[in-house]
Scaffold this motif. Structure first.
Motif, PDB file in Angstrom:
ATOM      1  N   ILE A  51       1.127  -1.406   0.028  1.00 26.91           N
ATOM      2  CA  ILE A  51       0.388  -0.035   0.524  1.00 26.91           C
ATOM      3  C   ILE A  51       0.839   1.155  -0.037  1.00 26.91           C
ATOM      4  CG2 ILE A  51      -0.527   0.161   2.971  1.00 26.91           C
ATOM      5  CD1 ILE A  51      -2.919   0.468   2.448  1.00 26.91           C
ATOM      6  N   VAL A  52       0.152   2.233  -0.599  1.00 27.88           N
ATOM      7  CA  VAL A  52       1.221   3.721  -0.319  1.00 27.88           C
ATOM      8  C   VAL A  52       0.153   4.934  -0.479  1.00 27.88           C
ATOM      9  CG1 VAL A  52       2.895   5.155  -2.313  1.00 27.88           C
ATOM     10  CG2 VAL A  52       2.759   3.108  -3.083  1.00 27.88           C
ATOM     11  N   TRP A  53       0.518   5.659   0.749  1.00 30.65           N
ATOM     12  CA  TRP A  53      -0.447   6.062   0.931  1.00 30.65           C
ATOM     13  C   TRP A  53       0.323   7.161   1.158  1.00 30.65           C
ATOM     14  CZ3 TRP A  53      -1.418   7.468   6.430  1.00 30.65           C
ATOM     15  CH2 TRP A  53      -2.357   8.835   6.867  1.00 30.65           C
ATOM     16  N   ILE A 137      -1.916   0.294   7.062  1.00 27.12           N
ATOM     17  CA  ILE A 137      -1.862   1.663   6.622  1.00 27.12           C
ATOM     18  C   ILE A 137      -3.325   2.241   6.027  1.00 27.12           C
ATOM     19  CG2 ILE A 137      -0.681   2.764   5.428  1.00 27.12           C
ATOM     20  CD1 ILE A 137       1.046   2.276   7.260  1.00 27.12           C
ATOM     21  N   GLU A 138      -3.822   1.257   5.921  1.00 29.50           N
ATOM     22  CA  GLU A 138      -5.307   1.552   4.998  1.00 29.50           C
ATOM     23  C   GLU A 138      -5.973   2.140   6.609  1.00 29.50           C
ATOM     24  OE1 GLU A 138      -8.916  -0.966   2.007  1.00 29.50           O
ATOM     25  OE2 GLU A 138      -7.886  -1.898   4.229  1.00 29.50           O
ATOM     26  N   ASP A 139      -6.056   1.784   7.776  1.00 29.98           N
ATOM     27  CA  ASP A 139      -6.835   2.348   8.812  1.00 29.98           C
ATOM     28  C   ASP A 139      -6.588   3.680   9.222  1.00 29.98           C
ATOM     29  OD1 ASP A 139      -8.095  -0.021   8.597  1.00 29.98           O
ATOM     30  OD2 ASP A 139      -7.290  -1.309  10.794  1.00 29.98           O
ATOM     31  N   ILE A 140      -5.101   3.781   9.330  1.00 27.47           N
ATOM     32  CA  ILE A 140      -4.560   5.300   9.664  1.00 27.47           C
ATOM     33  C   ILE A 140      -4.725   6.428   8.196  1.00 27.47           C
ATOM     34  CG2 ILE A 140      -2.556   6.589   9.710  1.00 27.47           C
ATOM     35  CD1 ILE A 140      -1.180   3.320  10.558  1.00 27.47           C
ATOM     36  N   PRO A 159      -5.814   5.712  -0.691  1.00 31.77           N
ATOM     37  CA  PRO A 159      -4.650   4.897  -0.130  1.00 31.77           C
ATOM     38  C   PRO A 159      -4.594   4.092  -1.566  1.00 31.77           C
ATOM     39  CG  PRO A 159      -5.961   4.245   1.295  1.00 31.77           C
ATOM     40  CD  PRO A 159      -6.718   5.598   0.299  1.00 31.77           C
ATOM     41  N   GLU A 160      -3.027   4.294  -2.476  1.00 33.99           N
ATOM     42  CA  GLU A 160      -2.582   3.552  -3.552  1.00 33.99           C
ATOM     43  C   GLU A 160      -2.283   1.627  -3.526  1.00 33.99           C
ATOM     44  OE1 GLU A 160       0.271   5.458  -5.676  1.00 33.99           O
ATOM     45  OE2 GLU A 160      -1.437   7.129  -6.409  1.00 33.99           O
ATOM     46  N   TYR A 161      -3.237   0.645  -4.394  1.00 36.19           N
ATOM     47  CA  TYR A 161      -2.550  -0.596  -3.867  1.00 36.19           C
ATOM     48  C   TYR A 161      -1.918  -0.777  -4.566  1.00 36.19           C
ATOM     49  CZ  TYR A 161      -6.421  -0.131  -0.491  1.00 36.19           C
ATOM     50  OH  TYR A 161      -6.827   0.797   1.049  1.00 36.19           O
TER      51      TYR A 161
END
Length: 244
Positions: A51-53, A137-140, A159-161
């Motif tokens: 994941i990239v946030w 990271i998704e939750d954050i 986010p980018e997956y």
């Protein structure tokens, strides 16, 4: 007289040989057109493992020094917030700072510009996080409004997956698509009372990745979804077989 007969015999033999060669070439030409062209499909569902946030924050002040000081304070707040959430320092990347001079435009009675009044500086910085802890990271990213409550003007991107084993997945799918196409060709040949010959040509189609259960359109150049954690990948393989 003997010479004339000999010439006639040679000419006759030449005509027979030419006719044989022409017939054989014509037969082989027709035979080369007896082919079966089939397309096989490889398809698989998978879950992203990377994941990239990204997010950004900014500060505005009448002086450049004050703007930098305020931005530095916000950057420390963001870093502390992310570290307290369990994100390693090495995964937190801050970009270079961008700044703009801000002006307020005033107009006179006839609508023309009277003056551009300088109002201060706006400084903006980006932060990005790349991690294999996708769910964390998704939750954050959903909780990032907590930074706004702490006084930070923070803008969060979606986010980018991604998937780190895409090369291995693609090889597996090509094999699946090839097998599917071969099975189709065999079925067609059997139903047509023909024998499947050698493979003459193979072409790989476009590799596509879309979100699972989505209405995304397939692209001629290939789709590569980054907005969905759960994805579906497809690829096609076209085979051309000789028919005996």
């Amino acid at each position: 007289m003997l010479k004339n007969n000999l010439n006639a015999i040679i000419l006759s033999i030449a005509v027979v040989i030419s006719a044989f060669l022409f017939a054989n070439a014509f037969q082989n030409r027709n035979r080369s057109n007896d082919t079966i062209s089939v397309t096989g499909l490889g398809k698989t569902d998978f879950i992203s493992d990377l994941i990239v946030w990204k997010g950004s924050f900014s500060k505005k002040s009448s002086t450049l020094k004050e703007a930098y000081t305020s931005l530095d304070a916000d950057r420390e707040k963001i870093k502390t917030y992310l570290l307290n959430k369990g994100i390693p320092s090495a995964d937190i990347i801050f970009s270079a700072i961008n700044f703009n001079k801000d002006y307020e435009t005033t107009y006179n009675e006839n609508g023309s510009i009277r003056q551009n009044l300088f109002t201060g500086f706006t400084l903006t910085q980006n932060v990005s996080i790349q991690s294999k802890e996708v769910n964390k990271i998704e939750d954050i990213s959903r909780q990032s409004s907590e930074l706004i409550n702490a006084g930070v003007e923070f803008y969060s991107n979606a986010p980018e997956y991604y998937y780190t084993k895409l090369a291995e997945l693609k090889i597996k799918m090509i094999a699946e698509a090839t097998k599917d196409a071969s099975t189709r060709a065999q079925s067609i040949a059997e139903n047509a009372n023909a024998d499947l010959g050698n493979l003459k040509k193979s072409d790989m189609g476009v590799f596509q990745i879309i979100g699972q259960n989505s209405s995304e359109d397939y692209s001629y150049g290939g789709s590569f979804n980054t907005s969905s954690k759960n994805k579906t990948a497809t690829i096609t393989v076209k085979l051309v077989y000789q028919v005996d």
